[in-house]
Motif scaffolding. Structure first.
Motif, PDB file in Angstrom:
ATOM      1  N   UNK A 196       0.844  -1.195   0.000  1.00  0.00           N
ATOM      2  CA  UNK A 196       0.000   0.000   0.000  1.00  0.00           C
ATOM      3  C   UNK A 196       0.880   1.247   0.000  1.00  0.00           C
ATOM      4  N   UNK A 197       1.953   1.214   0.812  1.00  0.00           N
ATOM      5  CA  UNK A 197       2.877   2.348   0.874  1.00  0.00           C
ATOM      6  C   UNK A 197       3.550   2.614  -0.460  1.00  0.00           C
ATOM      7  N   UNK A 198       3.939   1.537  -1.135  1.00  0.00           N
ATOM      8  CA  UNK A 198       4.674   1.713  -2.390  1.00  0.00           C
ATOM      9  C   UNK A 198       3.739   2.084  -3.539  1.00  0.00           C
ATOM     10  N   UNK A 199       2.606   1.383  -3.648  1.00  0.00           N
ATOM     11  CA  UNK A 199       1.777   1.525  -4.853  1.00  0.00           C
ATOM     12  C   UNK A 199       0.487   2.309  -4.616  1.00  0.00           C
ATOM     13  N   UNK A 200       0.165   2.591  -3.375  1.00  0.00           N
ATOM     14  CA  UNK A 200      -1.036   3.362  -3.097  1.00  0.00           C
ATOM     15  C   UNK A 200      -2.339   2.596  -3.293  1.00  0.00           C
ATOM     16  N   UNK A 201      -2.313   1.259  -3.190  1.00  0.00           N
ATOM     17  CA  UNK A 201      -3.571   0.499  -3.301  1.00  0.00           C
ATOM     18  C   UNK A 201      -4.501   0.865  -2.161  1.00  0.00           C
ATOM     19  N   UNK A 202      -5.803   0.712  -2.405  1.00  0.00           N
ATOM     20  CA  UNK A 202      -6.773   0.943  -1.333  1.00  0.00           C
ATOM     21  C   UNK A 202      -7.582  -0.332  -1.117  1.00  0.00           C
ATOM     22  N   UNK A 203      -8.410  -0.304  -0.095  1.00  0.00           N
ATOM     23  CA  UNK A 203      -9.254  -1.449   0.221  1.00  0.00           C
ATOM     24  C   UNK A 203     -10.248  -1.795  -0.874  1.00  0.00           C
ATOM     25  N   UNK A 204     -10.435  -0.862  -1.797  1.00  0.00           N
ATOM     26  CA  UNK A 204     -11.382  -1.106  -2.899  1.00  0.00           C
ATOM     27  C   UNK A 204     -10.732  -1.818  -4.079  1.00  0.00           C
ATOM     28  N   UNK A 205      -9.387  -1.860  -4.088  1.00  0.00           N
ATOM     29  CA  UNK A 205      -8.718  -2.525  -5.205  1.00  0.00           C
ATOM     30  C   UNK A 205      -8.845  -4.037  -5.070  1.00  0.00           C
ATOM     31  N   UNK A 206      -9.065  -4.694  -6.200  1.00  0.00           N
ATOM     32  CA  UNK A 206      -9.186  -6.160  -6.101  1.00  0.00           C
ATOM     33  C   UNK A 206      -7.835  -6.808  -5.809  1.00  0.00           C
ATOM     34  N   UNK A 207      -7.881  -8.018  -5.302  1.00  0.00           N
ATOM     35  CA  UNK A 207      -6.644  -8.628  -4.812  1.00  0.00           C
ATOM     36  C   UNK A 207      -5.708  -9.022  -5.949  1.00  0.00           C
ATOM     37  N   UNK A 208      -6.220  -9.047  -7.170  1.00  0.00           N
ATOM     38  CA  UNK A 208      -5.337  -9.303  -8.308  1.00  0.00           C
ATOM     39  C   UNK A 208      -4.251  -8.234  -8.403  1.00  0.00           C
ATOM     40  N   UNK A 209      -4.660  -6.995  -8.208  1.00  0.00           N
ATOM     41  CA  UNK A 209      -3.694  -5.892  -8.282  1.00  0.00           C
ATOM     42  C   UNK A 209      -2.651  -6.009  -7.181  1.00  0.00           C
ATOM     43  N   UNK A 210      -3.143  -6.334  -6.000  1.00  0.00           N
ATOM     44  CA  UNK A 210      -2.241  -6.385  -4.844  1.00  0.00           C
ATOM     45  C   UNK A 210      -1.243  -7.533  -4.990  1.00  0.00           C
ATOM     46  N   UNK A 211      -1.665  -8.592  -5.670  1.00  0.00           N
ATOM     47  CA  UNK A 211      -0.790  -9.758  -5.786  1.00  0.00           C
ATOM     48  C   UNK A 211       0.111  -9.692  -7.017  1.00  0.00           C
ATOM     49  N   UNK A 212      -0.077  -8.680  -7.857  1.00  0.00           N
ATOM     50  CA  UNK A 212       0.690  -8.638  -9.106  1.00  0.00           C
ATOM     51  C   UNK A 212       2.180  -8.282  -8.961  1.00  0.00           C
ATOM     52  N   UNK A 213       2.556  -7.351  -8.092  1.00  0.00           N
ATOM     53  CA  UNK A 213       3.955  -6.888  -8.104  1.00  0.00           C
ATOM     54  C   UNK A 213       5.042  -7.988  -8.119  1.00  0.00           C
ATOM     55  N   UNK A 214       4.869  -9.120  -7.437  1.00  0.00           N
ATOM     56  CA  UNK A 214       5.914 -10.150  -7.548  1.00  0.00           C
ATOM     57  C   UNK A 214       6.120 -10.665  -8.981  1.00  0.00           C
ATOM     58  N   UNK A 215       5.071 -10.613  -9.801  1.00  0.00           N
ATOM     59  CA  UNK A 215       5.209 -11.087 -11.187  1.00  0.00           C
ATOM     60  C   UNK A 215       6.201 -10.204 -11.945  1.00  0.00           C
ATOM     61  N   UNK A 216       6.114  -8.909 -11.725  1.00  0.00           N
ATOM     62  CA  UNK A 216       7.042  -8.008 -12.413  1.00  0.00           C
ATOM     63  C   UNK A 216       8.413  -7.978 -11.733  1.00  0.00           C
TER      64      UNK A 216
END
Ligand code: TRP
Length: 403
Positions: A196-216
Protein backbone atom coordinates in the motif's frame (compact mmCIF):
# COMPACT_ATOMS: atom_id res chain seq x y z
CA UNK A 1 16.10 -1.34 3.76
CA UNK A 2 16.83 1.38 1.29
CA UNK A 3 15.18 4.76 1.23
CA UNK A 4 12.81 3.89 3.95
CA UNK A 5 12.17 7.52 4.67
CA UNK A 6 11.48 8.29 1.09
CA UNK A 7 8.92 5.58 0.97
CA UNK A 8 7.20 6.54 4.17
CA UNK A 9 7.04 10.14 3.10
CA UNK A 10 5.63 9.24 -0.23
CA UNK A 11 1.96 9.23 0.62
CA UNK A 12 2.28 12.48 2.48
CA UNK A 13 4.13 14.10 -0.38
CA UNK A 14 1.61 12.80 -2.87
CA UNK A 15 -1.09 14.75 -1.10
CA UNK A 16 0.82 18.01 -1.19
CA UNK A 17 2.33 17.74 -4.57
CA UNK A 18 1.04 18.65 -7.96
CA UNK A 19 2.56 15.63 -9.66
CA UNK A 20 1.42 12.05 -9.24
CA UNK A 21 3.65 9.42 -10.75
CA UNK A 22 3.27 5.67 -10.37
CA UNK A 23 3.05 2.76 -12.81
CA UNK A 24 -0.60 3.57 -13.61
CA UNK A 25 -0.74 7.30 -13.51
CA UNK A 26 1.54 10.05 -14.70
CA UNK A 27 0.05 13.47 -14.23
CA UNK A 28 1.25 16.85 -13.17
CA UNK A 29 -0.17 20.36 -13.12
CA UNK A 30 2.88 21.90 -14.73
CA UNK A 31 6.06 20.42 -16.10
CA UNK A 32 7.17 17.23 -14.42
CA UNK A 33 9.83 18.01 -11.85
CA UNK A 34 12.32 15.22 -12.46
CA UNK A 35 14.76 16.41 -9.78
CA UNK A 36 12.02 16.13 -7.21
CA UNK A 37 11.16 12.68 -8.55
CA UNK A 38 14.75 11.51 -8.16
CA UNK A 39 14.73 12.72 -4.56
CA UNK A 40 11.37 11.20 -3.83
CA UNK A 41 12.17 7.82 -5.38
CA UNK A 42 15.74 7.80 -4.08
CA UNK A 43 17.53 7.01 -7.34
CA UNK A 44 20.67 8.68 -8.71
CA UNK A 45 21.15 11.12 -11.53
CA UNK A 46 23.02 9.74 -14.54
CA UNK A 47 25.73 12.29 -15.22
CA UNK A 48 28.14 12.81 -18.09
CA UNK A 49 30.78 10.59 -16.48
CA UNK A 50 28.51 7.58 -17.14
CA UNK A 51 28.10 8.53 -20.77
CA UNK A 52 31.87 8.78 -21.16
CA UNK A 53 32.40 5.49 -19.35
CA UNK A 54 29.89 3.63 -21.52
CA UNK A 55 31.60 5.11 -24.57
CA UNK A 56 34.96 3.82 -23.38
CA UNK A 57 33.75 0.37 -22.31
CA UNK A 58 31.72 -0.39 -25.43
CA UNK A 59 33.97 1.30 -27.92
CA UNK A 60 31.07 2.86 -29.74
CA UNK A 61 29.35 6.19 -29.73
CA UNK A 62 26.78 6.30 -26.89
CA UNK A 63 23.14 6.10 -27.96
CA UNK A 64 21.37 9.38 -28.64
CA UNK A 65 19.15 8.71 -25.59
CA UNK A 66 22.27 8.58 -23.40
CA UNK A 67 23.93 11.61 -24.99
CA UNK A 68 20.75 13.66 -24.69
CA UNK A 69 19.96 12.54 -21.15
CA UNK A 70 16.68 10.86 -22.07
CA UNK A 71 17.89 8.10 -19.76
CA UNK A 72 18.64 10.39 -16.86
CA UNK A 73 18.50 8.34 -13.65
CA UNK A 74 19.82 5.03 -12.39
CA UNK A 75 20.29 2.66 -9.50
CA UNK A 76 23.63 0.85 -9.24
CA UNK A 77 24.42 1.25 -12.94
CA UNK A 78 27.98 1.99 -11.78
CA UNK A 79 28.17 -1.51 -10.27
CA UNK A 80 27.07 -3.06 -13.55
CA UNK A 81 29.84 -1.14 -15.33
CA UNK A 82 32.41 -2.03 -12.63
CA UNK A 83 31.59 -5.70 -13.11
CA UNK A 84 31.66 -5.40 -16.88
CA UNK A 85 35.09 -3.82 -16.66
CA UNK A 86 36.26 -6.84 -14.66
CA UNK A 87 34.91 -9.11 -17.40
CA UNK A 88 31.63 -9.99 -15.67
CA UNK A 89 28.64 -9.87 -17.98
CA UNK A 90 25.06 -9.12 -16.99
CA UNK A 91 21.62 -9.58 -18.51
CA UNK A 92 18.97 -7.06 -19.51
CA UNK A 93 15.34 -7.18 -18.47
CA UNK A 94 12.56 -4.97 -19.77
CA UNK A 95 8.88 -5.35 -20.53
CA UNK A 96 5.60 -4.06 -21.80
CA UNK A 97 2.03 -4.19 -20.64
CA UNK A 98 0.11 -5.00 -23.82
CA UNK A 99 -2.80 -2.62 -23.38
CA UNK A 100 -3.26 -1.48 -26.96
CA UNK A 101 -2.97 -2.69 -30.49
CA UNK A 102 -0.71 0.04 -31.82
CA UNK A 103 2.31 1.39 -30.03
CA UNK A 104 3.12 5.06 -29.97
CA UNK A 105 6.59 6.54 -30.16
CA UNK A 106 6.91 6.75 -26.38
CA UNK A 107 6.48 2.98 -26.17
CA UNK A 108 9.41 2.49 -28.52
CA UNK A 109 11.86 4.53 -26.44
CA UNK A 110 12.84 1.82 -23.92
CA UNK A 111 13.00 -0.84 -26.63
CA UNK A 112 15.18 1.23 -28.95
CA UNK A 113 17.51 1.86 -26.06
CA UNK A 114 17.51 -1.76 -24.89
CA UNK A 115 18.39 -2.90 -28.40
CA UNK A 116 21.40 -0.57 -28.33
CA UNK A 117 22.48 -1.88 -24.90
CA UNK A 118 22.17 -5.46 -26.11
CA UNK A 119 24.34 -4.75 -29.16
CA UNK A 120 26.87 -2.59 -27.36
CA UNK A 121 27.43 -4.91 -24.38
CA UNK A 122 26.64 -8.20 -26.14
CA UNK A 123 24.40 -9.53 -23.42
CA UNK A 124 21.21 -11.58 -23.18
CA UNK A 125 17.81 -9.97 -22.76
CA UNK A 126 14.48 -11.09 -21.34
CA UNK A 127 11.31 -9.18 -22.28
CA UNK A 128 8.22 -9.64 -20.14
CA UNK A 129 4.79 -9.11 -21.70
CA UNK A 130 2.50 -8.53 -18.74
CA UNK A 131 -0.73 -9.69 -20.35
CA UNK A 132 -1.94 -10.67 -16.88
CA UNK A 133 -1.35 -7.13 -15.59
CA UNK A 134 -3.34 -5.49 -18.36
CA UNK A 135 -6.13 -8.02 -18.01
CA UNK A 136 -6.42 -7.02 -14.35
CA UNK A 137 -6.08 -3.26 -14.80
CA UNK A 138 -7.98 -2.67 -18.03
CA UNK A 139 -11.26 -4.20 -18.99
CA UNK A 140 -9.59 -6.77 -21.22
CA UNK A 141 -10.42 -10.46 -21.33
CA UNK A 142 -7.69 -13.06 -20.90
CA UNK A 143 -7.94 -13.94 -24.59
CA UNK A 144 -7.75 -10.34 -25.74
CA UNK A 145 -4.74 -9.61 -23.50
CA UNK A 146 -2.94 -12.65 -24.89
CA UNK A 147 -3.69 -11.61 -28.44
CA UNK A 148 -2.40 -8.09 -27.80
CA UNK A 149 0.76 -9.51 -26.22
CA UNK A 150 1.54 -11.37 -29.43
CA UNK A 151 0.75 -8.36 -31.59
CA UNK A 152 2.96 -6.15 -29.44
CA UNK A 153 5.72 -8.76 -29.61
CA UNK A 154 5.86 -8.09 -33.35
CA UNK A 155 6.47 -4.38 -32.78
CA UNK A 156 9.12 -5.20 -30.22
CA UNK A 157 10.86 -7.65 -32.53
CA UNK A 158 10.74 -4.99 -35.25
CA UNK A 159 13.08 -2.89 -33.09
CA UNK A 160 15.81 -5.26 -34.22
CA UNK A 161 16.51 -7.58 -31.31
CA UNK A 162 18.89 -10.46 -31.81
CA UNK A 163 17.01 -13.76 -31.53
CA UNK A 164 20.14 -15.58 -30.38
CA UNK A 165 20.24 -13.38 -27.26
CA UNK A 166 16.57 -12.57 -26.62
CA UNK A 167 13.77 -14.38 -24.80
CA UNK A 168 10.31 -12.79 -24.99
CA UNK A 169 7.63 -14.27 -22.74
CA UNK A 170 4.01 -13.71 -21.89
CA UNK A 171 3.10 -14.08 -18.22
CA UNK A 172 0.07 -16.22 -19.03
CA UNK A 173 2.31 -18.66 -20.89
CA UNK A 174 5.49 -18.63 -18.86
CA UNK A 175 4.60 -18.16 -15.17
CA UNK A 176 5.20 -21.44 -13.35
CA UNK A 177 8.13 -23.53 -12.20
CA UNK A 178 11.17 -21.66 -10.91
CA UNK A 179 9.60 -18.32 -11.87
CA UNK A 180 6.59 -19.03 -9.68
CA UNK A 181 8.77 -20.27 -6.83
CA UNK A 182 10.51 -16.89 -6.85
CA UNK A 183 7.16 -15.10 -6.91
CA UNK A 184 6.09 -16.91 -3.77
CA UNK A 185 9.40 -16.12 -2.06
CA UNK A 186 8.99 -12.43 -2.91
CA UNK A 187 5.33 -12.35 -1.87
CA UNK A 188 6.24 -13.71 1.58
CA UNK A 189 8.60 -10.77 2.13
CA UNK A 190 6.13 -7.99 1.32
CA UNK A 191 3.44 -7.02 3.80
CA UNK A 192 0.12 -5.53 2.82
CA UNK A 193 1.12 -2.26 4.46
CA UNK A 194 4.27 -2.18 2.42
CA UNK A 195 2.53 -2.69 -0.91
CA UNK A 196 0.00 0.00 0.00
CA UNK A 197 2.88 2.35 0.87
CA UNK A 198 4.67 1.71 -2.39
CA UNK A 199 1.78 1.53 -4.85
CA UNK A 200 -1.04 3.36 -3.10
CA UNK A 201 -3.57 0.50 -3.30
CA UNK A 202 -6.77 0.94 -1.33
CA UNK A 203 -9.25 -1.45 0.22
CA UNK A 204 -11.38 -1.11 -2.90
CA UNK A 205 -8.72 -2.53 -5.21
CA UNK A 206 -9.19 -6.16 -6.10
CA UNK A 207 -6.64 -8.63 -4.81
CA UNK A 208 -5.34 -9.30 -8.31
CA UNK A 209 -3.69 -5.89 -8.28
CA UNK A 210 -2.24 -6.39 -4.84
CA UNK A 211 -0.79 -9.76 -5.79
CA UNK A 212 0.69 -8.64 -9.11
CA UNK A 213 3.96 -6.89 -8.10
CA UNK A 214 5.91 -10.15 -7.55
CA UNK A 215 5.21 -11.09 -11.19
CA UNK A 216 7.04 -8.01 -12.41
CA UNK A 217 9.71 -8.37 -9.73
CA UNK A 218 11.10 -11.84 -10.35
CA UNK A 219 12.46 -11.54 -13.90
CA UNK A 220 15.14 -9.52 -12.04
CA UNK A 221 16.46 -12.80 -10.67
CA UNK A 222 18.41 -15.13 -12.97
CA UNK A 223 17.00 -18.23 -11.26
CA UNK A 224 13.58 -17.38 -12.74
CA UNK A 225 14.98 -18.51 -16.10
CA UNK A 226 16.55 -21.95 -15.60
CA UNK A 227 16.71 -22.59 -19.36
CA UNK A 228 18.95 -19.51 -19.69
CA UNK A 229 20.82 -18.92 -16.48
CA UNK A 230 21.07 -22.23 -14.66
CA UNK A 231 24.15 -22.16 -12.41
CA UNK A 232 24.50 -18.39 -12.92
CA UNK A 233 22.74 -17.22 -9.78
CA UNK A 234 25.11 -14.28 -9.32
CA UNK A 235 24.56 -12.86 -12.81
CA UNK A 236 23.56 -9.23 -12.42
CA UNK A 237 20.43 -7.79 -13.99
CA UNK A 238 20.07 -4.33 -15.57
CA UNK A 239 16.57 -2.97 -16.21
CA UNK A 240 16.05 -0.18 -18.74
CA UNK A 241 12.61 1.37 -18.16
CA UNK A 242 10.67 4.62 -17.90
CA UNK A 243 10.88 6.03 -14.39
CA UNK A 244 7.22 5.30 -13.59
CA UNK A 245 8.17 1.61 -13.21
CA UNK A 246 10.55 2.43 -10.36
CA UNK A 247 8.13 1.43 -7.56
CA UNK A 248 8.14 -2.21 -8.71
CA UNK A 249 11.88 -2.34 -8.56
CA UNK A 250 12.18 -0.46 -5.29
CA UNK A 251 10.15 -3.32 -3.87
CA UNK A 252 12.30 -5.88 -5.70
CA UNK A 253 15.55 -4.35 -4.46
CA UNK A 254 14.18 -4.22 -0.98
CA UNK A 255 13.50 -7.96 -0.80
CA UNK A 256 16.40 -9.26 -2.92
CA UNK A 257 19.05 -9.46 -0.15
CA UNK A 258 16.63 -11.33 2.12
CA UNK A 259 16.33 -14.01 -0.56
CA UNK A 260 20.09 -14.11 -1.08
CA UNK A 261 19.75 -12.49 -4.50
CA UNK A 262 21.49 -9.52 -6.09
CA UNK A 263 19.49 -6.34 -6.38
CA UNK A 264 18.69 -5.50 -10.00
CA UNK A 265 20.27 -2.30 -11.35
CA UNK A 266 18.16 0.22 -13.23
CA UNK A 267 18.59 2.80 -15.92
CA UNK A 268 15.55 5.04 -16.15
CA UNK A 269 14.14 7.41 -18.77
CA UNK A 270 12.08 10.55 -18.85
CA UNK A 271 8.56 10.27 -20.17
CA UNK A 272 8.04 10.95 -23.81
CA UNK A 273 5.80 14.03 -23.77
CA UNK A 274 2.34 14.25 -25.31
CA UNK A 275 1.91 16.43 -28.37
CA UNK A 276 -0.13 18.87 -26.29
CA UNK A 277 2.75 19.55 -23.94
CA UNK A 278 4.83 18.17 -21.19
CA UNK A 279 2.47 17.43 -18.36
CA UNK A 280 2.38 13.68 -18.46
CA UNK A 281 3.19 10.71 -20.60
CA UNK A 282 1.19 10.11 -23.73
CA UNK A 283 -2.07 8.34 -23.33
CA UNK A 284 -2.80 5.33 -25.47
CA UNK A 285 -6.47 6.26 -25.22
CA UNK A 286 -6.23 9.75 -26.73
CA UNK A 287 -5.28 9.22 -30.36
CA UNK A 288 -4.46 12.88 -30.89
CA UNK A 289 -1.97 13.06 -28.03
CA UNK A 290 0.56 10.80 -29.68
CA UNK A 291 2.17 9.68 -32.92
CA UNK A 292 1.54 5.97 -33.47
CA UNK A 293 3.77 3.58 -35.36
CA UNK A 294 0.74 2.93 -37.55
CA UNK A 295 0.13 6.59 -38.46
CA UNK A 296 0.31 7.51 -42.14
CA UNK A 297 2.54 10.30 -43.34
CA UNK A 298 -0.56 12.43 -43.73
CA UNK A 299 -1.68 11.74 -40.16
CA UNK A 300 1.78 12.57 -38.81
CA UNK A 301 1.80 15.83 -40.70
CA UNK A 302 -1.67 16.78 -39.49
CA UNK A 303 -1.03 15.86 -35.88
CA UNK A 304 2.26 17.74 -35.70
CA UNK A 305 0.88 20.82 -37.40
CA UNK A 306 -2.37 20.87 -35.47
CA UNK A 307 -1.52 19.59 -32.00
CA UNK A 308 2.21 19.90 -31.29
CA UNK A 309 2.44 22.56 -28.60
CA UNK A 310 4.60 25.41 -29.82
CA UNK A 311 6.91 27.54 -27.74
CA UNK A 312 6.99 30.12 -30.54
CA UNK A 313 5.56 33.61 -30.04
CA UNK A 314 2.07 34.63 -31.13
CA UNK A 315 3.16 36.95 -33.93
CA UNK A 316 6.11 36.85 -36.27
CA UNK A 317 7.26 40.24 -34.95
CA UNK A 318 7.31 38.97 -31.37
CA UNK A 319 8.88 35.71 -32.44
CA UNK A 320 11.74 37.49 -34.20
CA UNK A 321 12.13 39.68 -31.12
CA UNK A 322 11.90 37.13 -28.28
CA UNK A 323 12.55 33.76 -29.92
CA UNK A 324 10.87 30.46 -29.08
CA UNK A 325 10.60 29.13 -25.56
CA UNK A 326 12.39 25.82 -26.05
CA UNK A 327 11.56 24.68 -22.53
CA UNK A 328 7.95 24.07 -23.54
CA UNK A 329 8.24 23.61 -27.29
CA UNK A 330 7.16 20.10 -28.30
CA UNK A 331 8.56 20.03 -31.86
CA UNK A 332 11.99 20.85 -30.43
CA UNK A 333 11.56 18.30 -27.62
CA UNK A 334 10.66 15.57 -30.08
CA UNK A 335 13.64 16.47 -32.26
CA UNK A 336 15.90 16.21 -29.24
CA UNK A 337 14.69 12.62 -28.80
CA UNK A 338 14.97 11.55 -32.42
CA UNK A 339 17.16 13.86 -34.53
CA UNK A 340 20.47 12.00 -34.52
CA UNK A 341 22.65 14.82 -35.79
CA UNK A 342 23.98 16.74 -32.76
CA UNK A 343 25.13 19.66 -34.87
CA UNK A 344 21.82 20.10 -36.60
CA UNK A 345 19.98 20.03 -33.28
CA UNK A 346 22.36 22.65 -31.91
CA UNK A 347 21.75 24.78 -34.99
CA UNK A 348 17.98 24.56 -34.48
CA UNK A 349 18.38 25.36 -30.79
CA UNK A 350 20.22 28.57 -31.61
CA UNK A 351 18.18 29.67 -34.60
CA UNK A 352 14.74 28.80 -33.24
CA UNK A 353 15.59 29.93 -29.71
CA UNK A 354 16.64 33.33 -31.02
CA UNK A 355 13.64 33.71 -33.33
CA UNK A 356 15.46 33.48 -36.62
CA UNK A 357 13.78 30.16 -37.33
CA UNK A 358 9.99 29.85 -37.20
CA UNK A 359 7.84 27.11 -35.68
CA UNK A 360 6.65 26.04 -39.13
CA UNK A 361 10.20 25.23 -40.23
CA UNK A 362 10.92 23.22 -37.10
CA UNK A 363 7.66 21.33 -37.47
CA UNK A 364 8.49 20.54 -41.06
CA UNK A 365 11.83 19.04 -40.03
CA UNK A 366 10.11 17.05 -37.31
CA UNK A 367 7.52 15.68 -39.73
CA UNK A 368 10.35 14.41 -41.95
CA UNK A 369 12.19 12.78 -39.05
CA UNK A 370 9.07 11.10 -37.67
CA UNK A 371 7.82 9.97 -41.07
CA UNK A 372 11.12 8.27 -41.75
CA UNK A 373 11.12 6.57 -38.35
CA UNK A 374 7.55 5.36 -38.67
CA UNK A 375 8.16 4.13 -42.22
CA UNK A 376 11.21 2.20 -41.11
CA UNK A 377 9.25 0.64 -38.27
CA UNK A 378 6.34 -0.24 -40.50
CA UNK A 379 8.60 -2.05 -42.95
CA UNK A 380 10.42 -3.90 -40.16
CA UNK A 381 7.17 -4.95 -38.54
CA UNK A 382 5.70 -6.17 -41.81
CA UNK A 383 8.69 -8.47 -42.11
CA UNK A 384 8.03 -10.12 -38.71
CA UNK A 385 6.35 -13.48 -39.26
CA UNK A 386 4.46 -15.69 -36.83
CA UNK A 387 7.36 -18.13 -36.98
CA UNK A 388 9.69 -15.37 -35.81
CA UNK A 389 7.40 -14.58 -32.88
CA UNK A 390 7.39 -18.28 -31.97
CA UNK A 391 11.18 -18.38 -32.19
CA UNK A 392 11.62 -15.42 -29.83
CA UNK A 393 9.04 -16.80 -27.41
CA UNK A 394 10.24 -20.41 -27.34
CA UNK A 395 11.51 -21.57 -23.93
CA UNK A 396 14.98 -22.56 -25.05
CA UNK A 397 18.65 -22.20 -24.11
CA UNK A 398 20.59 -19.39 -25.78
CA UNK A 399 24.06 -20.92 -26.20
CA UNK A 400 25.58 -17.83 -27.84
CA UNK A 401 23.97 -15.18 -25.68
CA UNK A 402 27.25 -13.73 -24.37
CA UNK A 403 29.22 -14.13 -27.59
N1 TRP B 1 4.38 -2.78 -16.20
C1 TRP B 1 4.97 -2.46 -17.46
C2 TRP B 1 3.94 -1.75 -18.35
O1 TRP B 1 2.80 -1.62 -18.01
C3 TRP B 1 5.47 -3.69 -18.19
C4 TRP B 1 6.75 -4.23 -17.62
C5 TRP B 1 6.92 -5.46 -17.06
C6 TRP B 1 8.02 -3.58 -17.58
N2 TRP B 1 8.20 -5.64 -16.67
C7 TRP B 1 8.91 -4.53 -16.99
C8 TRP B 1 8.49 -2.35 -18.02
C9 TRP B 1 10.26 -4.20 -16.80
C10 TRP B 1 9.83 -2.04 -17.83
C11 TRP B 1 10.71 -2.97 -17.22
O2 TRP B 1 4.27 -1.31 -19.42
Amino acid sequence: MENNNNKENETKQDEEQTQVINPWQVSSKGKIDYDKLIDQFGCQRLDQSFVDRVHRLTNRSPHIFLRRNVFFAHRDFNEILDGYERGEKFYLYTGRGPSSEALHLGHLVPFMFTKYLQDAFKVPLVIQLTDDEKCMWKSLTVEESKRLARENAKDIIACGFDVSRTFIFSDFDYVGGAFYENMVKVAKCVTYNKVVGIFGFTGEDHIGKISFPPVQAVPSFPSSFPHLFSGKDKLRCLIPCAIDQDPYFRMTRDVAPRLGYNKPALIESLFFPALQGETGKMSASDANSAIYVTDTQKAIKEKVNKYAFSGGQDSIENHRKYGANLEVDIPFKYLSFFLEDDEELEHIRKEYGSGRMLTGEVKKRLIDVLTEMVERHRAARAAVTDEMVDAFMAVRPLPNMFA
